[in-house]
Scaffold this motif. Sequence first.
Motif, PDB file in Angstrom:
ATOM      1  N   LYS A 199      -2.512  -3.582   0.647  1.00 15.90           N
ATOM      2  CA  LYS A 199      -3.805  -3.002   0.270  1.00 15.90           C
ATOM      3  C   LYS A 199      -4.965  -3.921   0.640  1.00 15.90           C
ATOM      4  O   LYS A 199      -6.002  -3.460   1.105  1.00 15.90           O
ATOM      5  N   ASP A 246       0.842  -1.199   0.000  1.00 14.81           N
ATOM      6  CA  ASP A 246       0.000   0.000   0.000  1.00 14.81           C
ATOM      7  C   ASP A 246       0.879   1.251   0.000  1.00 14.81           C
ATOM      8  O   ASP A 246       1.191   1.818   1.044  1.00 14.81           O
ATOM      9  N   LYS A 296       1.419   4.928  -2.252  1.00 13.19           N
ATOM     10  CA  LYS A 296       0.791   5.805  -3.236  1.00 13.19           C
ATOM     11  C   LYS A 296       1.862   6.381  -4.161  1.00 13.19           C
ATOM     12  O   LYS A 296       2.610   7.278  -3.786  1.00 13.19           O
TER      13      LYS A 296
END
Length: 246
Positions: free
Chosen positions: A204, A30, A32
Amino acid sequence: MIVASHNKGWKIITQRSHGLLAAMIAYQYDIKLPNEIIVPTLIAIAEHDDGVAETLENKNLTDAGAPRNFLVSDNSSKTELKQYLNVMELATSKCQLNALLTSMHLNFIFGGINEENDSKLNLFLKEQETNRKQILKHLNIDKKYSERLYRLVEWCDAFSLLICLDKIQPEGRKMEVSESPDGDINQVFYKDEKIISLEPWVFKENSFTVFYEYKILEQLKFASVEEFNKICSEATVQREEFIFTK
Protein backbone atom coordinates in the motif's frame (compact mmCIF):
# COMPACT_ATOMS: atom_id res chain seq x y z
CA MET A 1 13.53 -20.98 17.09
CA ILE A 2 15.83 -19.40 14.53
CA VAL A 3 19.50 -19.72 15.43
CA ALA A 4 22.49 -18.31 13.58
CA SER A 5 26.17 -18.24 14.43
CA HIS A 6 27.46 -14.81 15.40
CA ASN A 7 30.95 -13.48 16.00
CA LYS A 8 30.01 -13.10 19.67
CA GLY A 9 28.18 -16.42 20.00
CA TRP A 10 24.62 -17.29 18.97
CA LYS A 11 21.96 -15.04 17.46
CA ILE A 12 18.52 -16.17 18.68
CA ILE A 13 15.27 -15.11 16.97
CA THR A 14 12.08 -16.58 18.36
CA GLN A 15 9.40 -17.89 16.04
CA ARG A 16 7.07 -15.36 17.65
CA SER A 17 9.32 -12.50 16.59
CA HIS A 18 9.45 -13.93 13.07
CA GLY A 19 5.64 -14.17 13.11
CA LEU A 20 5.30 -10.53 14.13
CA LEU A 21 7.56 -9.51 11.25
CA ALA A 22 5.37 -11.55 8.88
CA ALA A 23 2.29 -9.69 10.18
CA MET A 24 3.99 -6.32 9.61
CA ILE A 25 4.58 -7.31 5.99
CA ALA A 26 0.98 -8.53 5.67
CA TYR A 27 -0.39 -5.29 7.10
CA GLN A 28 1.19 -3.40 4.21
CA TYR A 29 0.07 -5.86 1.51
CA ASP A 30 -2.38 -4.15 -0.84
CA ILE A 31 -5.25 -6.60 -0.74
CA LYS A 32 -8.89 -5.63 -0.45
CA LEU A 33 -10.50 -7.70 2.28
CA PRO A 34 -13.31 -6.77 4.69
CA ASN A 35 -12.46 -6.03 8.30
CA GLU A 36 -13.91 -9.32 9.56
CA ILE A 37 -11.55 -11.20 7.22
CA ILE A 38 -8.30 -9.23 7.31
CA VAL A 39 -8.03 -8.92 11.11
CA PRO A 40 -8.27 -12.68 11.85
CA THR A 41 -5.90 -13.25 8.93
CA LEU A 42 -3.31 -10.86 10.38
CA ILE A 43 -3.61 -12.57 13.76
CA ALA A 44 -3.14 -15.99 12.15
CA ILE A 45 0.00 -14.71 10.42
CA ALA A 46 1.41 -13.24 13.63
CA GLU A 47 0.67 -16.27 15.81
CA HIS A 48 1.01 -19.25 13.45
CA ASP A 49 4.18 -20.47 15.19
CA ASP A 50 3.09 -19.83 18.78
CA GLY A 51 2.14 -22.60 21.17
CA VAL A 52 5.22 -23.24 23.28
CA ALA A 53 7.89 -21.37 25.21
CA GLU A 54 10.72 -22.04 22.77
CA THR A 55 13.59 -21.58 25.19
CA LEU A 56 12.08 -24.20 27.52
CA GLU A 57 11.78 -26.94 24.91
CA ASN A 58 14.33 -29.75 25.29
CA LYS A 59 14.30 -30.33 21.54
CA ASN A 60 15.68 -26.82 21.03
CA LEU A 61 19.08 -27.89 22.33
CA THR A 62 21.27 -30.21 20.27
CA ASP A 63 22.97 -33.26 21.77
CA ALA A 64 26.09 -31.09 22.06
CA GLY A 65 24.19 -28.50 24.12
CA ALA A 66 23.98 -25.82 21.44
CA PRO A 67 20.77 -23.96 20.53
CA ARG A 68 19.03 -25.82 17.70
CA ASN A 69 17.88 -23.93 14.62
CA PHE A 70 14.37 -25.01 13.61
CA LEU A 71 15.68 -26.33 10.29
CA VAL A 72 18.05 -28.77 12.02
CA SER A 73 16.40 -32.14 12.61
CA ASP A 74 16.49 -33.74 16.05
CA ASN A 75 16.34 -37.17 14.31
CA SER A 76 13.16 -38.08 16.16
CA SER A 77 11.00 -40.67 14.40
CA LYS A 78 7.85 -39.08 15.82
CA THR A 79 6.57 -35.53 15.53
CA GLU A 80 6.11 -33.69 18.81
CA LEU A 81 2.53 -32.46 18.57
CA LYS A 82 2.35 -30.35 21.74
CA GLN A 83 3.08 -27.07 19.98
CA TYR A 84 0.64 -27.75 17.16
CA LEU A 85 -2.15 -28.84 19.49
CA ASN A 86 -1.57 -25.71 21.56
CA VAL A 87 -1.50 -23.37 18.58
CA MET A 88 -4.73 -24.89 17.26
CA GLU A 89 -6.39 -24.48 20.66
CA LEU A 90 -5.34 -20.83 20.74
CA ALA A 91 -6.51 -20.22 17.17
CA THR A 92 -9.84 -22.00 17.69
CA SER A 93 -10.54 -20.00 20.84
CA LYS A 94 -10.31 -16.75 18.82
CA CYS A 95 -12.46 -17.48 15.78
CA GLN A 96 -13.10 -20.08 13.11
CA LEU A 97 -11.30 -18.19 10.35
CA ASN A 98 -8.18 -17.99 12.50
CA ALA A 99 -8.47 -21.73 13.14
CA LEU A 100 -8.97 -22.43 9.43
CA LEU A 101 -5.87 -20.53 8.31
CA THR A 102 -3.73 -21.94 11.12
CA SER A 103 -4.87 -25.46 10.25
CA MET A 104 -4.06 -24.84 6.58
CA HIS A 105 -0.59 -23.75 7.62
CA LEU A 106 -0.01 -26.94 9.60
CA ASN A 107 -1.16 -28.93 6.60
CA PHE A 108 1.33 -26.98 4.47
CA ILE A 109 4.14 -27.81 6.92
CA PHE A 110 3.39 -31.53 7.14
CA GLY A 111 1.86 -32.07 3.71
CA GLY A 112 5.05 -33.44 2.18
CA ILE A 113 6.05 -35.59 5.13
CA ASN A 114 5.59 -39.35 5.07
CA GLU A 115 3.59 -39.90 8.24
CA GLU A 116 2.90 -43.63 7.77
CA ASN A 117 4.96 -44.53 10.84
CA ASP A 118 3.62 -41.67 12.95
CA SER A 119 0.07 -42.63 13.87
CA LYS A 120 -0.50 -39.62 16.15
CA LEU A 121 0.52 -37.17 13.43
CA ASN A 122 -1.58 -39.04 10.89
CA LEU A 123 -4.63 -38.84 13.16
CA PHE A 124 -3.99 -35.15 13.86
CA LEU A 125 -3.82 -34.31 10.15
CA LYS A 126 -7.00 -36.25 9.39
CA GLU A 127 -8.81 -34.45 12.21
CA GLN A 128 -7.61 -31.11 10.87
CA GLU A 129 -8.84 -31.96 7.38
CA THR A 130 -12.28 -32.73 8.78
CA ASN A 131 -12.27 -29.54 10.84
CA ARG A 132 -11.36 -27.41 7.82
CA LYS A 133 -14.26 -28.81 5.81
CA GLN A 134 -16.66 -28.08 8.66
CA ILE A 135 -15.38 -24.52 9.07
CA LEU A 136 -15.67 -23.79 5.34
CA LYS A 137 -19.26 -25.00 5.40
CA HIS A 138 -20.12 -23.07 8.56
CA LEU A 139 -18.57 -19.81 7.34
CA ASN A 140 -19.96 -20.29 3.83
CA ILE A 141 -16.50 -19.74 2.36
CA ASP A 142 -15.52 -21.61 -0.78
CA LYS A 143 -12.23 -23.46 -0.96
CA LYS A 144 -10.77 -21.17 -3.64
CA TYR A 145 -11.33 -18.10 -1.46
CA SER A 146 -9.74 -19.77 1.56
CA GLU A 147 -6.74 -20.80 -0.54
CA ARG A 148 -6.23 -17.18 -1.63
CA LEU A 149 -6.31 -16.09 2.01
CA TYR A 150 -3.84 -18.78 2.93
CA ARG A 151 -1.47 -17.75 0.15
CA LEU A 152 -1.26 -14.37 1.90
CA VAL A 153 -0.34 -16.18 5.13
CA GLU A 154 2.27 -18.35 3.44
CA TRP A 155 3.70 -15.51 1.32
CA CYS A 156 4.26 -13.27 4.34
CA ASP A 157 5.64 -16.19 6.34
CA ALA A 158 8.11 -17.00 3.56
CA PHE A 159 9.14 -13.35 3.18
CA SER A 160 9.73 -13.00 6.91
CA LEU A 161 11.85 -16.15 6.96
CA LEU A 162 13.99 -14.88 4.09
CA ILE A 163 14.75 -11.82 6.20
CA CYS A 164 15.26 -13.62 9.52
CA LEU A 165 17.45 -16.31 7.95
CA ASP A 166 19.43 -13.64 6.07
CA LYS A 167 18.68 -15.36 2.77
CA ILE A 168 18.08 -12.29 0.60
CA GLN A 169 21.01 -12.08 -1.77
CA PRO A 170 23.50 -9.18 -1.60
CA GLU A 171 24.50 -6.79 -4.39
CA GLY A 172 20.97 -6.37 -5.72
CA ARG A 173 20.62 -9.98 -6.87
CA LYS A 174 16.95 -10.93 -7.10
CA MET A 175 15.28 -14.02 -5.70
CA GLU A 176 11.74 -15.35 -5.57
CA VAL A 177 9.60 -15.02 -2.47
CA SER A 178 6.65 -17.37 -2.99
CA GLU A 179 3.35 -17.48 -4.84
CA SER A 180 1.34 -14.38 -3.96
CA PRO A 181 -2.41 -14.38 -3.16
CA ASP A 182 -3.05 -13.50 -6.82
CA GLY A 183 -0.77 -16.20 -8.16
CA ASP A 184 2.17 -13.97 -9.06
CA ILE A 185 5.79 -14.70 -8.25
CA ASN A 186 7.53 -11.69 -6.72
CA GLN A 187 11.25 -11.08 -6.63
CA VAL A 188 12.94 -9.50 -3.63
CA PHE A 189 16.31 -7.77 -3.55
CA TYR A 190 18.38 -5.32 -1.53
CA LYS A 191 18.62 -1.80 -2.92
CA ASP A 192 21.15 -1.02 -0.22
CA GLU A 193 22.06 -2.36 3.21
CA LYS A 194 18.82 -3.00 5.15
CA ILE A 195 16.80 -1.46 2.29
CA ILE A 196 14.53 -4.03 0.62
CA SER A 197 12.56 -3.76 -2.60
CA LEU A 198 10.20 -6.04 -4.47
CA GLU A 199 9.14 -6.55 -8.08
CA PRO A 200 6.30 -6.26 -8.78
CA TRP A 201 5.52 -3.96 -5.83
CA VAL A 202 2.43 -5.18 -3.94
CA PHE A 203 2.31 -2.89 -0.92
CA LYS A 204 0.00 0.00 0.00
CA GLU A 205 2.79 2.41 0.91
CA ASN A 206 5.82 3.27 -1.20
CA SER A 207 8.03 3.04 1.88
CA PHE A 208 7.65 1.53 5.35
CA THR A 209 9.75 0.06 8.16
CA VAL A 210 9.63 -3.42 9.67
CA PHE A 211 11.72 -5.13 12.33
CA TYR A 212 12.41 -8.27 14.29
CA GLU A 213 13.91 -8.58 17.76
CA TYR A 214 16.69 -10.94 18.71
CA LYS A 215 19.23 -11.76 21.41
CA ILE A 216 22.95 -12.53 21.31
CA LEU A 217 24.13 -15.32 23.62
CA GLU A 218 27.87 -15.36 24.22
CA GLN A 219 27.73 -18.76 25.93
CA LEU A 220 28.10 -21.45 23.27
CA LYS A 221 27.06 -24.59 25.16
CA PHE A 222 24.38 -25.28 27.76
CA ALA A 223 24.11 -28.12 30.25
CA SER A 224 20.31 -28.06 30.26
CA VAL A 225 17.35 -26.31 28.70
CA GLU A 226 16.80 -24.59 32.07
CA GLU A 227 20.26 -23.04 31.87
CA PHE A 228 19.63 -22.03 28.26
CA ASN A 229 16.32 -20.41 29.21
CA LYS A 230 17.93 -18.50 32.10
CA ILE A 231 20.78 -17.15 29.99
CA CYS A 232 18.40 -16.28 27.17
CA SER A 233 15.96 -14.48 29.46
CA GLU A 234 18.79 -12.37 30.88
CA ALA A 235 20.23 -11.39 27.49
CA THR A 236 19.61 -7.91 26.10
CA VAL A 237 16.86 -7.54 23.52
CA GLN A 238 18.13 -6.08 20.25
CA ARG A 239 16.27 -4.95 17.14
CA GLU A 240 17.04 -5.36 13.44
CA GLU A 241 15.18 -2.84 11.26
CA PHE A 242 14.60 -2.90 7.51
CA ILE A 243 13.14 -0.30 5.19
CA PHE A 244 10.92 -1.48 2.35
CA THR A 245 10.97 0.95 -0.57
CA LYS A 246 9.49 0.86 -4.05
